[in-house]
Design a protein around this motif. Structure first.
Motif, PDB file in Angstrom:
ATOM      1  N   CYS A   6       0.948  -1.086   0.088  1.00 46.72           N
ATOM      2  CA  CYS A   6       0.175  -0.085   0.002  1.00 46.72           C
ATOM      3  C   CYS A   6       0.718   1.247   0.016  1.00 46.72           C
ATOM      4  CB  CYS A   6      -0.892  -0.137   1.254  1.00 46.72           C
ATOM      5  SG  CYS A   6      -2.212  -1.467   1.029  1.00 46.72           S
ATOM      6  N   GLY A   7       1.922   1.054  -0.121  1.00 43.88           N
ATOM      7  CA  GLY A   7       3.083   2.382  -0.145  1.00 43.88           C
ATOM      8  C   GLY A   7       3.289   3.119   1.198  1.00 43.88           C
ATOM      9  N   GLY A   8       3.523   2.276   2.167  1.00 47.25           N
ATOM     10  CA  GLY A   8       3.908   2.934   3.451  1.00 47.25           C
ATOM     11  C   GLY A   8       2.901   3.670   4.101  1.00 47.25           C
ATOM     12  N   ASP A   9       3.089   4.984   4.571  1.00 47.92           N
ATOM     13  CA  ASP A   9       2.197   5.275   5.403  1.00 47.92           C
ATOM     14  C   ASP A   9       1.126   6.292   4.706  1.00 47.92           C
ATOM     15  OD1 ASP A   9       3.459   4.706   7.760  1.00 47.92           O
ATOM     16  OD2 ASP A   9       4.644   6.288   7.744  1.00 47.92           O
ATOM     17  N   ARG A  10       1.180   6.264   3.329  1.00 48.94           N
ATOM     18  CA  ARG A  10       0.077   6.908   2.435  1.00 48.94           C
ATOM     19  C   ARG A  10      -1.268   6.385   2.475  1.00 48.94           C
ATOM     20  NH1 ARG A  10       2.269   7.282  -3.581  1.00 48.94           N
ATOM     21  NH2 ARG A  10       0.473   8.590  -3.600  1.00 48.94           N
ATOM     22  N   TRP A  11      -1.390   5.134   2.901  1.00 49.72           N
ATOM     23  CA  TRP A  11      -2.678   4.351   2.865  1.00 49.72           C
ATOM     24  C   TRP A  11      -2.922   3.663   4.272  1.00 49.72           C
ATOM     25  CZ3 TRP A  11      -3.657   1.031  -2.340  1.00 49.72           C
ATOM     26  CH2 TRP A  11      -4.010   2.249  -3.315  1.00 49.72           C
ATOM     27  N   ARG A  37      -1.787  -3.330  -7.054  1.00 44.86           N
ATOM     28  CA  ARG A  37      -2.839  -3.475  -5.920  1.00 44.86           C
ATOM     29  C   ARG A  37      -4.098  -4.038  -6.619  1.00 44.86           C
ATOM     30  NH1 ARG A  37      -0.276   1.533  -5.917  1.00 44.86           N
ATOM     31  NH2 ARG A  37       0.995   1.985  -4.215  1.00 44.86           N
ATOM     32  N   ILE A  38      -3.621  -5.281  -6.844  1.00 45.21           N
ATOM     33  CA  ILE A  38      -4.941  -6.004  -7.482  1.00 45.21           C
ATOM     34  C   ILE A  38      -5.446  -7.039  -6.568  1.00 45.21           C
ATOM     35  CG2 ILE A  38      -5.972  -7.422  -9.330  1.00 45.21           C
ATOM     36  CD1 ILE A  38      -4.019  -5.627 -11.204  1.00 45.21           C
ATOM     37  N   PHE A  39      -6.651  -7.277  -6.008  1.00 55.54           N
ATOM     38  CA  PHE A  39      -6.866  -8.285  -5.089  1.00 55.54           C
ATOM     39  C   PHE A  39      -8.149  -8.970  -5.480  1.00 55.54           C
ATOM     40  CE2 PHE A  39      -5.089  -4.728  -2.943  1.00 55.54           C
ATOM     41  CZ  PHE A  39      -4.167  -5.280  -2.189  1.00 55.54           C
ATOM     42  N   CYS A  40      -8.487 -10.236  -5.280  1.00 58.76           N
ATOM     43  CA  CYS A  40      -9.521 -10.873  -5.697  1.00 58.76           C
ATOM     44  C   CYS A  40     -10.175 -11.805  -4.268  1.00 58.76           C
ATOM     45  CB  CYS A  40      -9.165 -11.968  -6.689  1.00 58.76           C
ATOM     46  SG  CYS A  40     -10.547 -12.805  -7.479  1.00 58.76           S
ATOM     47  N   CYS A  55     -16.616 -14.140  -8.392  1.00 57.81           N
ATOM     48  CA  CYS A  55     -15.334 -13.789  -8.084  1.00 57.81           C
ATOM     49  C   CYS A  55     -15.311 -12.133  -8.394  1.00 57.81           C
ATOM     50  CB  CYS A  55     -14.189 -14.223  -9.159  1.00 57.81           C
ATOM     51  SG  CYS A  55     -12.337 -13.970  -8.469  1.00 57.81           S
ATOM     52  N   LEU A  56     -14.970 -11.638  -7.253  1.00 56.16           N
ATOM     53  CA  LEU A  56     -14.916  -9.999  -7.219  1.00 56.16           C
ATOM     54  C   LEU A  56     -13.634  -9.566  -7.370  1.00 56.16           C
ATOM     55  CD1 LEU A  56     -16.423  -7.239  -7.053  1.00 56.16           C
ATOM     56  CD2 LEU A  56     -16.103  -7.670  -4.548  1.00 56.16           C
ATOM     57  N   GLN A  57     -12.963  -9.011  -8.328  1.00 57.43           N
ATOM     58  CA  GLN A  57     -11.738  -8.742  -8.711  1.00 57.43           C
ATOM     59  C   GLN A  57     -11.713  -7.159  -8.284  1.00 57.43           C
ATOM     60  OE1 GLN A  57      -9.415 -10.589 -11.754  1.00 57.43           O
ATOM     61  NE2 GLN A  57      -8.521  -8.397 -12.488  1.00 57.43           N
ATOM     62  N   ILE A  58     -10.656  -6.640  -7.539  1.00 61.68           N
ATOM     63  CA  ILE A  58     -10.765  -5.292  -7.092  1.00 61.68           C
ATOM     64  C   ILE A  58      -9.308  -4.824  -7.446  1.00 61.68           C
ATOM     65  CG2 ILE A  58     -10.819  -3.654  -5.044  1.00 61.68           C
ATOM     66  CD1 ILE A  58     -12.462  -5.941  -3.979  1.00 61.68           C
ATOM     67  N   ILE A  59      -9.260  -3.407  -7.972  1.00 63.74           N
ATOM     68  CA  ILE A  59      -7.949  -2.526  -8.115  1.00 63.74           C
ATOM     69  C   ILE A  59      -8.048  -1.388  -7.139  1.00 63.74           C
ATOM     70  CG2 ILE A  59      -6.510  -1.301  -9.578  1.00 63.74           C
ATOM     71  CD1 ILE A  59      -7.412  -3.055 -11.953  1.00 63.74           C
ATOM     72  N   LEU A  60      -6.994  -1.197  -6.239  1.00 66.23           N
ATOM     73  CA  LEU A  60      -7.420   0.122  -5.470  1.00 66.23           C
ATOM     74  C   LEU A  60      -6.544   1.060  -5.983  1.00 66.23           C
ATOM     75  CD1 LEU A  60      -7.197  -1.716  -1.997  1.00 66.23           C
ATOM     76  CD2 LEU A  60      -9.062  -1.241  -3.386  1.00 66.23           C
ATOM     77  N   ILE A  71     -11.646   0.226  -8.224  1.00 62.49           N
ATOM     78  CA  ILE A  71     -12.008  -0.456  -9.794  1.00 62.49           C
ATOM     79  C   ILE A  71     -12.157  -1.830  -9.679  1.00 62.49           C
ATOM     80  CG2 ILE A  71     -11.261  -0.646 -12.102  1.00 62.49           C
ATOM     81  CD1 ILE A  71      -9.320   1.739 -11.527  1.00 62.49           C
ATOM     82  N   TYR A  72     -13.408  -2.251 -10.072  1.00 63.58           N
ATOM     83  CA  TYR A  72     -13.768  -3.821  -9.837  1.00 63.58           C
ATOM     84  C   TYR A  72     -14.379  -4.243 -11.185  1.00 63.58           C
ATOM     85  CZ  TYR A  72     -19.008  -2.567  -9.932  1.00 63.58           C
ATOM     86  OH  TYR A  72     -19.975  -2.112 -10.612  1.00 63.58           O
TER      87      TYR A  72
END
Length: 278
Positions: A6-11, A37-40, A55-60, A71-72
């Motif tokens: 998630c990029g350190g403290d940014r998120w 940052r793609i999860f499923c 199946c729910l695929q997600i891009i944060l 984005i899903y």
């Protein structure tokens, strides 16, 4: 390493959310591409039959959750057309209602809720196509002709056919001279009736039987009257017996009242005072 993803403290908010989802859903939650940052997550309705999965695929995005939604993509072979649009609208409505907050858990559970509702709907549809219980009423005999009514609840034309097939398995009913029937099915979505009748050789009997169902304002029911001809013509009395049989079984099974309510003395007096009666 969720911090790296998630990029350190940014998120910090997203880090907590992903850790929580991983803990809640275990093996169902997976990381497809850490850098992107793609999860499923695999979601099911929790039932054995009918078992539905999606199946729910997600891009944060970097701006999630403060200013951008995830984005899903929903992958499910059975999910098409209006159903897919309905689910997508539900997810987007949830985001709007919770803008700026973590939304993934709510999305996952909304998809699961959708699967359960669809399963229940499919199960209801399957049950509707099962053979309804058939009731057999008391016979009326006149001059060696016998009339017997049969009744069953119906919600589809398919059930009408199933009931007839079941009745004809009975050799006595199959040997009847006539098996007259009528049915009325109320269509909730159209606020109208699907209805039909059959004389089976007894001219006008089916139409008269359907008219009786209409007068009694019954719905979602089918009545069959079997007649075994005794060799003596009954004339108009045969229609009286057919309708009496039908009315009796409708009353017995609770589809119609046993008596017709009469006007009160006052209302009858008012009728007598109408100009046409003076």
């Amino acid at each position: 390493n969720v911090t790296g993803i998630c990029g350190g403290d940014r998120w910090p908010q997203s880090i907590e959310e992903i850790e929580a989802l991983s803990s809640i859903y275990g093996e169902e939650w997976c990381v497809i591409d850490e850098a992107a940052r793609i999860f499923c997550i695999k979601i099911c309705n929790g039932l054995e039959k009918p078992k539905l999965t999606a199946c729910l695929q997600i891009i944060l995005p970097h701006e999630y959750p403060s200013t951008s939604p995830p984005i899903y993509q929903i992958n499910a072979a059975w999910l098409r057309g209006s159903e897919r649009a309905k689910l997508a609208n539900s997810l987007e409505d949830l985001y709007v209602e919770n803008m700026g907050e973590s939304i993934l858990y709510l999305w996952v559970e909304k998809v699961r809720e959708f699967l359960v509702e669809r399963s229940q709907s499919a199960e209801t549809g399957r049950l509707y196509e099962e053979l309804p219980p058939i009731k057999h009423g008391e016979s009326i005999t006149d001059r060696r002709s016998t009339f017997q009514p049969h009744l069953a609840p119906v919600v589809s034309p398919r059930q009408v056919k199933m009931i007839l097939e079941k009745l004809y398995e009975n050799k006595k009913i199959a040997s009847a001279t006539h098996n007259i029937y009528a049915y009325r099915i109320y269509c909730e979505d159209k606020h109208s009736f699907l209805q039909d009748c059959e004389d089976d050789g007894e001219t006008a009997a089916g139409g008269r039987l359907l008219h009786l169902l209409q007068i009694l304002d019954v719905r979602n029911v089918m009545v069959v009257v079997s007649r075994w001809y005794g060799g003596i013509l009954l004339g108009p009395d045969r229609f009286k017996h057919i309708n009496n049989c039908a009315r009796n079984i409708l009353v017995e099974e609770g589809y119609a009242a046993s008596t017709v309510r009469r006007p009160s003395e006052e209302s009858r007096f008012q009728l007598l005072l109408r100009p046409s009666n003076l």
